[in-house]
Design an enzyme around this catalytic site. Structure first.
Site, PDB file in Angstrom:
ATOM      1  N   ASN A 286       2.430  19.981 -21.845  1.00 23.38           N
ATOM      2  CA  ASN A 286       2.085  18.996 -22.886  1.00 23.38           C
ATOM      3  C   ASN A 286       2.442  19.931 -24.390  1.00 23.38           C
ATOM      4  OD1 ASN A 286       1.403  16.950 -21.350  1.00 23.38           O
ATOM      5  ND2 ASN A 286      -0.642  17.765 -21.129  1.00 23.38           N
TER       6      ASN A 286
ATOM      7  N   HIS B 222       2.335  12.521 -29.786  1.00 24.41           N
ATOM      8  CA  HIS B 222       1.800  11.277 -29.571  1.00 24.41           C
ATOM      9  C   HIS B 222       1.075  10.716 -30.782  1.00 24.41           C
ATOM     10  CE1 HIS B 222       1.424  12.540 -25.117  1.00 24.41           C
ATOM     11  NE2 HIS B 222       2.430  11.878 -25.567  1.00 24.41           N
TER      12      HIS B 222
ATOM     13  N   GLU C  31      -2.755  18.361 -12.704  1.00 26.66           N
ATOM     14  CA  GLU C  31      -3.223  18.657 -13.954  1.00 26.66           C
ATOM     15  C   GLU C  31      -4.520  18.872 -14.200  1.00 26.66           C
ATOM     16  OE1 GLU C  31      -0.692  16.658 -17.181  1.00 26.66           O
ATOM     17  OE2 GLU C  31      -2.398  17.114 -18.403  1.00 26.66           O
TER      18      GLU C  31
ATOM     19  N   HIS D  69      10.728   9.506 -28.247  1.00 20.99           N
ATOM     20  CA  HIS D  69       9.790  10.764 -27.727  1.00 20.99           C
ATOM     21  C   HIS D  69      10.094  12.224 -28.028  1.00 20.99           C
ATOM     22  CE1 HIS D  69       6.673  12.611 -25.354  1.00 20.99           C
ATOM     23  NE2 HIS D  69       7.438  12.888 -24.469  1.00 20.99           N
TER      24      HIS D  69
ATOM     25  N   HIS E  54       2.892  17.872 -27.563  1.00 24.92           N
ATOM     26  CA  HIS E  54       2.744  16.572 -27.307  1.00 24.92           C
ATOM     27  C   HIS E  54       1.547  15.808 -27.779  1.00 24.92           C
ATOM     28  CE1 HIS E  54       6.404  16.911 -24.484  1.00 24.92           C
ATOM     29  NE2 HIS E  54       6.012  15.765 -23.887  1.00 24.92           N
TER      30      HIS E  54
ATOM     31  N   LYS F 156       4.264  11.879 -11.376  1.00 22.94           N
ATOM     32  CA  LYS F 156       3.404  11.052 -12.478  1.00 22.94           C
ATOM     33  C   LYS F 156       4.353   9.627 -12.599  1.00 22.94           C
ATOM     34  CE  LYS F 156       1.098  14.080 -15.364  1.00 22.94           C
ATOM     35  NZ  LYS F 156       0.802  14.612 -16.809  1.00 22.94           N
TER      36      LYS F 156
ATOM     37  N   LYS G 214       9.570  23.383 -13.788  1.00 24.30           N
ATOM     38  CA  LYS G 214       8.687  22.010 -13.433  1.00 24.30           C
ATOM     39  C   LYS G 214       7.985  22.153 -11.941  1.00 24.30           C
ATOM     40  CE  LYS G 214       7.046  17.586 -14.323  1.00 24.30           C
ATOM     41  NZ  LYS G 214       6.992  16.186 -15.169  1.00 24.30           N
TER      42      LYS G 214
ATOM     43  N   GLU H 154      12.923  18.447 -24.717  1.00 24.40           N
ATOM     44  CA  GLU H 154      12.018  18.744 -23.394  1.00 24.40           C
ATOM     45  C   GLU H 154      12.717  20.060 -22.563  1.00 24.40           C
ATOM     46  OE1 GLU H 154       9.156  17.277 -22.764  1.00 24.40           O
ATOM     47  OE2 GLU H 154       9.334  15.169 -23.502  1.00 24.40           O
TER      48      GLU H 154
ATOM     49  N   ARG I 110       0.949  -1.170   0.041  1.00 19.43           N
ATOM     50  CA  ARG I 110      -0.039  -0.067  -0.149  1.00 19.43           C
ATOM     51  C   ARG I 110       0.670   1.512  -0.167  1.00 19.43           C
ATOM     52  NH1 ARG I 110      -2.694  -3.253   3.441  1.00 19.43           N
ATOM     53  NH2 ARG I 110      -4.639  -4.128   2.572  1.00 19.43           N
TER      54      ARG I 110
ATOM     55  N   ARG J 271      -0.584  22.702 -15.433  1.00 18.64           N
ATOM     56  CA  ARG J 271       0.240  21.781 -15.748  1.00 18.64           C
ATOM     57  C   ARG J 271       0.333  21.275 -17.086  1.00 18.64           C
ATOM     58  NH1 ARG J 271       2.149  16.528 -11.753  1.00 18.64           N
ATOM     59  NH2 ARG J 271       3.595  15.723 -13.248  1.00 18.64           N
TER      60      ARG J 271
HETATM   61  N1  LIG Z   1       6.330  10.673 -15.593  1.00 24.52           N
HETATM   62  C1  LIG Z   1       6.510  11.969 -16.387  1.00 24.52           C
HETATM   63  O1  LIG Z   1       6.269  12.796 -15.861  1.00 24.52           O
HETATM   64  C2  LIG Z   1       6.871  11.514 -17.637  1.00 24.52           C
HETATM   65  C3  LIG Z   1       7.368  12.611 -18.349  1.00 24.52           C
HETATM   66  C4  LIG Z   1       8.050  12.703 -19.530  1.00 24.52           C
HETATM   67  C5  LIG Z   1       8.254  11.199 -20.030  1.00 24.52           C
HETATM   68  N2  LIG Z   1       8.086  10.108 -19.346  1.00 24.52           N
HETATM   69  C6  LIG Z   1       8.159   8.787 -19.788  1.00 24.52           C
HETATM   70  O2  LIG Z   1       9.735   8.686 -19.629  1.00 24.52           O
HETATM   71  C7  LIG Z   1      10.074   7.505 -20.622  1.00 24.52           C
HETATM   72  C8  LIG Z   1      11.186   7.974 -21.421  1.00 24.52           C
HETATM   73  O3  LIG Z   1      12.037   8.358 -20.710  1.00 24.52           O
HETATM   74  P1  LIG Z   1      13.781   8.134 -21.261  1.00 24.52           P
HETATM   75  O4  LIG Z   1      13.772   9.118 -22.223  1.00 24.52           O
HETATM   76  O5  LIG Z   1      14.576   8.572 -20.122  1.00 24.52           O
HETATM   77  O6  LIG Z   1      13.972   6.738 -21.742  1.00 24.52           O
HETATM   78  P2  LIG Z   1      14.545   5.406 -21.019  1.00 24.52           P
HETATM   79  O7  LIG Z   1      14.348   5.241 -19.500  1.00 24.52           O
HETATM   80  O8  LIG Z   1      13.934   4.301 -22.022  1.00 24.52           O
HETATM   81  O9  LIG Z   1      16.206   5.560 -21.185  1.00 24.52           O
HETATM   82  C9  LIG Z   1      16.550   5.651 -22.593  1.00 24.52           C
HETATM   83  C10 LIG Z   1      17.728   4.765 -22.963  1.00 24.52           C
HETATM   84  O10 LIG Z   1      18.938   5.396 -22.401  1.00 24.52           O
HETATM   85  C11 LIG Z   1      19.585   4.254 -21.329  1.00 24.52           C
HETATM   86  N3  LIG Z   1      20.172   4.951 -20.549  1.00 24.52           N
HETATM   87  C12 LIG Z   1      19.571   5.731 -19.268  1.00 24.52           C
HETATM   88  N4  LIG Z   1      20.598   6.374 -18.678  1.00 24.52           N
HETATM   89  C13 LIG Z   1      21.500   6.059 -19.368  1.00 24.52           C
HETATM   90  C14 LIG Z   1      23.048   6.330 -19.089  1.00 24.52           C
HETATM   91  N5  LIG Z   1      23.205   7.488 -17.835  1.00 24.52           N
HETATM   92  N6  LIG Z   1      24.135   6.049 -19.794  1.00 24.52           N
HETATM   93  C15 LIG Z   1      23.783   5.419 -20.751  1.00 24.52           C
HETATM   94  N7  LIG Z   1      22.625   4.972 -20.829  1.00 24.52           N
HETATM   95  C16 LIG Z   1      21.649   5.241 -20.381  1.00 24.52           C
HETATM   96  C17 LIG Z   1      18.696   3.116 -20.988  1.00 24.52           C
HETATM   97  O11 LIG Z   1      18.889   2.140 -20.832  1.00 24.52           O
HETATM   98  C18 LIG Z   1      17.590   3.354 -22.360  1.00 24.52           C
HETATM   99  O12 LIG Z   1      18.136   2.507 -23.239  1.00 24.52           O
HETATM  100  C19 LIG Z   1       8.653   7.354 -21.527  1.00 24.52           C
HETATM  101  O13 LIG Z   1       8.282   6.217 -21.042  1.00 24.52           O
HETATM  102  C20 LIG Z   1       8.036   8.460 -21.045  1.00 24.52           C
HETATM  103  O14 LIG Z   1       6.247   8.059 -20.973  1.00 24.52           O
HETATM  104  C21 LIG Z   1       7.365  10.062 -18.033  1.00 24.52           C
HETATM  105 ZN   LIG Z   2       7.559  14.827 -23.092  1.00 21.71          ZN
END
Ligand SMILES: NC(=O)c1ccc[n+]([C@@H]2O[C@H](COP(=O)([O-])OP(=O)(O)OC[C@H]3O[C@@H](n4cnc5c(N)ncnc54)[C@H](O)[C@@H]3O)[C@@H](O)[C@H]2O)c1
Ligand SMILES: [Zn+2]
Length: 368
Positions: free
Chosen positions: A246, A253, A238, A267, A249, A144, A228, A186, A122, A242
């Site tokens: 987007n 998407h 949101e 992305h 976005h 999020k 942020k 971003e 929980r 907030r």
């Molecule tokens: N929660 C939120 O508010 C929010 C906001 C934006 C995006 N997201 C989510 O984030 C995700 C994308 O995140 P991301 O772009 O970080 O991708 P990711 O977590 O997939 O990382 C990208 C790649 O980089 C590698 N990697 C990570 N750190 C590394 C490092 N220091 N050195 C070498 N390789 C490294 C990972 O293994 C992966 O292959 C999506 O699923 C998206 O929906 C969430």
């Molecule tokens: Zn984004």
């Protein structure tokens, strides 16, 4: 040296610490949040291989007892299957309510592990240690968490705030260049949506940032996290402001849906194209000047993003198909499109009832 940006959320308030060498100090910084002296690190496997030892050493230096778990890299890990797996492994390893989980990796690790922390027993406290530029400036802050389902991305999740975020700038040096650039989209977003001076800084300093120059990285991450944090503190769930995060976005998407959210179009690459489209549409609707729209596209192209939809991975795109996907996006209400548009660089706003005909005309022009 590190900076601290507070996220002012009352009882759920926390700090984002930004700087070099934070992994080495992780134990001392995290110990106050681990009353039983035990932490469960759930790490992206690639990140664990590159930086796991440094984190373990930092945690051990403060006498913390470390249990390490691994998840595979990639968006596919944000699934019910891996959510169940992480919960099962935490329980089998004996996690208790007063233990602490650490999410170590990019946005994938943060979203999945944050969600698992929010539901296992929980809810147990968790700390984010984001290791991509995207995760440091965006996903690790704001609470999020989510997984993807066959129906779409991020459709099942929780608002669940971390107790602390440690953004170690040094880890970004091992990030593949393409991932770093995707995160830069971003970064630019924060300038475009609300901070014209920061956008100017981006134009002048993109080269230093993409070369991971320490001062440029520190300034950009600090500025984005502060933006942020302010937005999240004003609108945690949101219901208003907030949504500005987007920007670009809804277009992105639609593009990502067509390419299957895979490695062909990251992305951030879709967001860069989407922000170009949001400004082009704003200019078409007479909301901002054509000069602003051109300036945005030029900068993103100069930063290495493909801004021509005819050449973007996934092409050829179809205007009607993209519009249909945009209308299905969760930001569409009553068949009318709510989009984030702009009156100028640094002045984005929520536009309800955006005329679909104008979007269609733009997409037709861009795709043919
Ligand atoms: N929660 C939120 O508010 C929010 C906001 C934006 C995006 N997201 C989510 O984030 C995700 C994308 O995140 P991301 O772009 O970080 O991708 P990711 O977590 O997939 O990382 C990208 C790649 O980089 C590698 N990697 C990570 N750190 C590394 C490092 N220091 N050195 C070498 N390789 C490294 C990972 O293994 C992966 O292959 C999506 O699923 C998206 O929906 C969430
Ligand atoms: Zn984004």
């Amino acid at each position: 040296m590190s900076d601290v940006v507070p996220v002012a959320l009352g009882a759920r308030a926390y700090d984002v610490r930004i700087g070099e060498g934070l992994l080495a100090r992780a134990g001392e910084l995290i110990a106050p949040f681990a009353p039983r002296g035990r932490v469960f690190v759930v790490a992206d496997k690639r990140v664990a291989m590159l930086h796991g030892e440094a984190l373990s050493a930092g945690l051990n230096a403060a006498g913390l007892d470390v249990v390490g778990l691994m998840i595979p890299p990639g968006e596919e890990t944000k699934s019910f299957q891996w959510l169940a797996q992480v919960c099962a492994e935490l329980i089998q390893a004996g996690i208790e309510r007063r233990d602490l989980v650490i999410a170590f990796g990019g946005g994938v690790a943060g979203d999945l592990v944050g969600f698992a922390s929010g539901i296992v027993k929980r809810g147990v406290d968790f700390v984010q240690i984001p290791t991509t530029l995207l995760a440091q400036v965006d996903s690790s802050v704001g609470g999020k968490t989510a997984i993807d389902t066959p129906e779409g991305k991020n459709l099942v999740g929780l608002f669940y705030q971390p107790r602390l975020v440690l953004a170690d700038l040094g880890v970004l040096r091992t990030l593949p260049e393409r991932e770093l650039r995707a995160g830069y989209a971003e970064v630019v977003k924060y300038g475009l949506l609300g901070d014209a001076a920061f956008y100017d800084w981006c134009e002048a300093n993109v080269g230093k940032l993409l070369a991971c120059e320490p001062e440029a990285l520190a300034y950009a991450v600090r500025t984005c996290v502060a933006a942020k944090a302010r937005i999240v503190a004003a609108d945690e769930h949101e219901s208003g402001e907030r949504a500005l995060l987007n920007l670009g976005h809804t277009f992105a998407h639609a593009l990502e849906t067509q390419t299957g959210y895979g490695a062909s179009l990251l992305h951030g690459e879709a967001v860069a194209a989407g922000m170009g489209l949001a400004f082009a549409l704003s200019a078409d609707l007479g909301l901002c000047t054509a000069q602003d729209a051109t300036r945005v596209r030029r900068h993103l192209a100069a930063a290495g993003f493909e801004m021509d939809l005819r050449k973007l991975p996934g092409a050829p795109y179809d205007a009607d198909a993209l519009l249909a996907l945009m209308s299905r996006d969760k930001k569409a209400e009553n068949g009318k499109l709510t989009l984030i548009l702009a009156r100028a660089i640094g002045a984005a706003f929520v536009q309800k009832d955006t005329p679909a005909a104008a979007i269609r005309a733009l997409l037709a022009r861009e795709t043919s």
